[in-house]
Each structure stands twice: as C-alpha cells, then as structure tokens.
Enzyme design. Sequence first.
Site, PDB file in Angstrom:
ATOM      1  N   PRO A 115       0.805  -1.228   0.000  1.00 37.48           N
ATOM      2  CA  PRO A 115       0.000   0.000   0.000  1.00 37.48           C
ATOM      3  C   PRO A 115       0.837   1.276   0.000  1.00 37.48           C
ATOM      4  O   PRO A 115       0.392   2.313  -0.490  1.00 37.48           O
ATOM      5  CB  PRO A 115      -0.814  -0.117   1.297  1.00 37.48           C
ATOM      6  CG  PRO A 115      -0.887  -1.583   1.570  1.00 37.48           C
ATOM      7  CD  PRO A 115       0.415  -2.140   1.091  1.00 37.48           C
TER       8      PRO A 115
ATOM      9  N   GLY B 286       4.488   1.637  -5.131  1.00 29.01           N
ATOM     10  CA  GLY B 286       4.123   0.905  -6.334  1.00 29.01           C
ATOM     11  C   GLY B 286       5.347   0.529  -7.131  1.00 29.01           C
ATOM     12  O   GLY B 286       5.813  -0.604  -7.113  1.00 29.01           O
ATOM     13  N   SER B 287       5.935   1.519  -7.828  1.00 30.06           N
ATOM     14  CA  SER B 287       7.038   1.230  -8.738  1.00 30.06           C
ATOM     15  C   SER B 287       8.384   1.081  -8.046  1.00 30.06           C
ATOM     16  O   SER B 287       9.286   0.458  -8.588  1.00 30.06           O
ATOM     17  CB  SER B 287       7.136   2.338  -9.797  1.00 30.06           C
ATOM     18  OG  SER B 287       5.969   2.368 -10.591  1.00 30.06           O
TER      19      SER B 287
ATOM     20  N   THR C 197      -1.281 -10.978  -8.529  1.00 29.65           N
ATOM     21  CA  THR C 197      -1.934 -11.741  -9.592  1.00 29.65           C
ATOM     22  C   THR C 197      -1.996 -13.216  -9.223  1.00 29.65           C
ATOM     23  O   THR C 197      -0.994 -13.800  -8.821  1.00 29.65           O
ATOM     24  CB  THR C 197      -1.175 -11.562 -10.921  1.00 29.65           C
ATOM     25  OG1 THR C 197      -1.114 -10.179 -11.251  1.00 29.65           O
ATOM     26  CG2 THR C 197      -1.870 -12.320 -12.042  1.00 29.65           C
TER      27      THR C 197
ATOM     28  N   ASP D 233      14.364  -9.486 -15.160  1.00 29.83           N
ATOM     29  CA  ASP D 233      14.990  -9.734 -16.452  1.00 29.83           C
ATOM     30  C   ASP D 233      14.333 -10.928 -17.145  1.00 29.83           C
ATOM     31  O   ASP D 233      14.386 -11.053 -18.371  1.00 29.83           O
ATOM     32  CB  ASP D 233      16.489 -10.000 -16.282  1.00 29.83           C
ATOM     33  CG  ASP D 233      17.232  -8.785 -15.740  1.00 29.83           C
ATOM     34  OD1 ASP D 233      16.667  -7.672 -15.809  1.00 29.83           O
ATOM     35  OD2 ASP D 233      18.354  -8.955 -15.243  1.00 29.83           O
TER      36      ASP D 233
ATOM     37  N   GLY E 240     -15.232   2.212 -34.927  1.00 25.81           N
ATOM     38  CA  GLY E 240     -16.483   2.940 -34.753  1.00 25.81           C
ATOM     39  C   GLY E 240     -17.370   2.332 -33.675  1.00 25.81           C
ATOM     40  O   GLY E 240     -16.885   1.811 -32.668  1.00 25.81           O
TER      41      GLY E 240
ATOM     42  N   GLU F 294       4.826  -5.314 -13.457  1.00 28.57           N
ATOM     43  CA  GLU F 294       6.228  -5.667 -13.723  1.00 28.57           C
ATOM     44  C   GLU F 294       7.063  -4.425 -14.056  1.00 28.57           C
ATOM     45  O   GLU F 294       8.101  -4.537 -14.725  1.00 28.57           O
ATOM     46  CB  GLU F 294       6.335  -6.690 -14.862  1.00 28.57           C
ATOM     47  CG  GLU F 294       5.715  -8.026 -14.538  1.00 28.57           C
ATOM     48  CD  GLU F 294       6.413  -8.749 -13.393  1.00 28.57           C
ATOM     49  OE1 GLU F 294       7.572  -9.140 -13.542  1.00 28.57           O
ATOM     50  OE2 GLU F 294       5.774  -8.907 -12.338  1.00 28.57           O
ATOM     51  N   GLY F 295       6.637  -3.267 -13.581  1.00 29.17           N
ATOM     52  CA  GLY F 295       7.356  -2.028 -13.847  1.00 29.17           C
ATOM     53  C   GLY F 295       6.626  -1.181 -14.866  1.00 29.17           C
ATOM     54  O   GLY F 295       6.405  -1.617 -15.997  1.00 29.17           O
ATOM     55  N   THR F 296       6.193   0.019 -14.476  1.00 29.35           N
ATOM     56  CA  THR F 296       5.412   0.868 -15.367  1.00 29.35           C
ATOM     57  C   THR F 296       6.229   1.335 -16.569  1.00 29.35           C
ATOM     58  O   THR F 296       7.455   1.208 -16.609  1.00 29.35           O
ATOM     59  CB  THR F 296       4.903   2.110 -14.626  1.00 29.35           C
ATOM     60  OG1 THR F 296       6.040   2.898 -14.226  1.00 29.35           O
ATOM     61  CG2 THR F 296       4.098   1.736 -13.398  1.00 29.35           C
TER      62      THR F 296
END
Length: 406
Positions: A141, A144-145, A171, A257, A359, A383-385
Amino acid sequence: MINLELPKKLRASANQAHQVAAQIFRPISRKYDLGEHEYPVELDTMAAMVDGLSDSGTQKISGASGGRSDDEAPSTDVLLNANGGNMSALLNALETSWGDVGLMLSIPYQGLGNAAIAAVATDEQLERFGKVWASMAITEPSFGSDSAAVTTTAVLDGDEWVLNGEKIFVTAGQRSTHIVVWASVDRSLGRAAIKSFVVPRDAPGLSVARLEHKLGIKASDTAVLLLQDCRIPKDNILGSPEVNVEKGFAGVMQTFDNTRPMVAAMAIGVTRAALEELRTILTDAGIEISYDTPPNNQHAAAAEFLRMEADYESAYLLALRAAWMADNKKPNSLEASMSKAKAGRTGTDVTLKSVELAGAVGYSQRLLLEKWGRDSKILDIFEGTQQIQQLIVARRVLGKTSAELK
C-alpha cells in the site's frame, strides 16, 4: 547473434498454444470478463495437460527459466544459438494472450512467481518448487514502482522465517499454491536486505484480505494478502540469506529480467489480436491496406494500420531479442526493459486506436476489441510501469546509477 528464424520445435509448441487460445480461451473470453472472480473451470483440464507436458520435457511451461532448466547444451551450429525455456515460454505467453490474457494469467504453473524461482533458486529449491503454481507479491500500500521501498519484514526465529506485512495487486493471489514474497531481513540495511521467500498457500498467518475489482483481465484474480506472523521453513528463502550491501538487491531484481519479456509477450499477443480484428473490419468496409503504396497516398485508416503494424513488429522483435539473450546467458536487463516498454505502450496504443477506427462496433461488446483495450492497460503497468522502464533504459544507456538518475 540472434537468428530470427524460429526453430521447428518452438513453432510446434507455439502452434499448440495458439490452438488452446483459439479453441478454449476465445469462446469463453467474454463469459469470464462479465463474471469477474468466477473461477474458469475450463482451465482444470489444462492443469493436467500442462503437468504432462512439463513432465515429458517437451515444453517449458513454468514461466521463463532464466536458463536454469534447459537440459540441452547450446546449439553447435555456426551461430551458436540456443533457444530454450525463455523463448518457449515467451512464445506460449504470446499465443495464449492472443486468446485471452486474463485466462492466460490463470493457467496453473504459469505464475510470475515461477520465473522468480527459476531465476534465483538453488538446485535443491528447484527440486522442491519446480512444479508449484507461484504468484508474485511485491507491491504494498505504501509504494508501487519503487521495489526498494519494501516494508514487509522477515525475521529468523530458529528454523523458521516469520513474515509480517501486507501485499497488494497479487496476480493469482487466491488461486496459486505458493506466493513468492519480497521482504526485508533488516530494514536498517536498505534495499540490500530485500530477499524473496516462497510462502505455501497453507502457511500459518497467510490470508487473503480481499479480491480487487479491475478495469481488465477480470478472469484473473488479483488479491490483497496479509502476512501476520506468517511462518515458513528456514530454507524457503530464495538464494543466499546473507546481506551483501555492495551487491544490493540485484539477485531479486534479476527476476524482472526474466518476467519483463514475458509481460511484453502478453502485450504483443493482445496487440496482434486487435490488429487482426481491425484488418477484417477495414477490409469488410472496402478499405484496402497496401504495402506498395506510400501511407500518405492511402486511406487514413489504412495509413494508421500500417503505423501500428510497424510498432507491433518492433515490439515483437525486441521481446524475441530479450528472451534469446536470456537463453544464451547474456545480460539482458536493458533489453528486457526495452521490450517491456515498447510492447506495453504499443499494446495500449493499438487496442484503443482499433476501438476508435472500428467505430460503434468497436465500442460495443459485439466484438472483443473493447475488452482488449481494457486488458492491455495493465500490461503497461505491472512488472514495472512504462515510466520506470524508460528510466531503467536511460540509466543503462547513459551509464548512470539509480542515485544519479531518478
């Protein structure tokens, strides 16, 4: 040097994955998009198939291998190319994500934690955890990155580690059999003390606080996990328990990696799905896409399609390169981030532009285009922005440290 001609054995494997995507995933894709948190029972049959393929050695199923699980020696041909577990896993992820990326993330034994285990586990740990379904728990919390900001702690108590903390956006956090948890063994030592631990689902003190409602990949469960005096065996720490301040936490970061090219492959699979659908729509509307006529002399929609297709090809080749380097035991941190950045950005661009060009039918639920637009966004985030990947690439290219370039 990389050989862009895929070996026959990998083409066969990719074709099998494509058949799964076309015959199992696509028909139930909308069902589980509308039925969020409903378990895809159709995947039960896949669990046995995946286990059988893994046992037979015909396919590397459990995520990227980091070159650890390849039984074959590198090829002895002139180019000395080895195409092993990483390339196989990448192609399988691409093809199954073409069907449905949420369902792909729900396949047993395909968790991102499996790649972490393959990257840094000892041989003994690979024996114990080689067939588990492992999710990855990093984000909290409070961050994040910035993976170095982990506050979850692990304290050694006799023959057990005691973990305390909260992990979010995990996930397959409810369905997986094991969770790879990032925790600090000594917060006073900073990022060097961050280690990864394999936590069994039934470990005392581990609980699921809630499941998240999400924009996309609704077939995949995304959980908040609580670790409250959670006890695991002493030897469930991945890699060495020693804290090397000079090395930092390069060991656990090596995981990325392996997993970033995999996530790139997921984005590429969704991108290809959208491009194929859009091509059909444009063709049915009488819009010709020509490779012999300059784009500026074609219909605006055709010119846009050609631009997006070129981006797709670039993302695909970057991902192949990153996986090939891993299979050939070449450092691929730069290439892994490049592939993730390019594929993530291309995925969101292509899917949303396809919705626009299609459309009204693109915005409706008559097609899966709008779903792919929603699904693609997470592939540019986890997995990293996008921004983090560009920062990593800039550091590698300019030779800057994380302290010098933030």
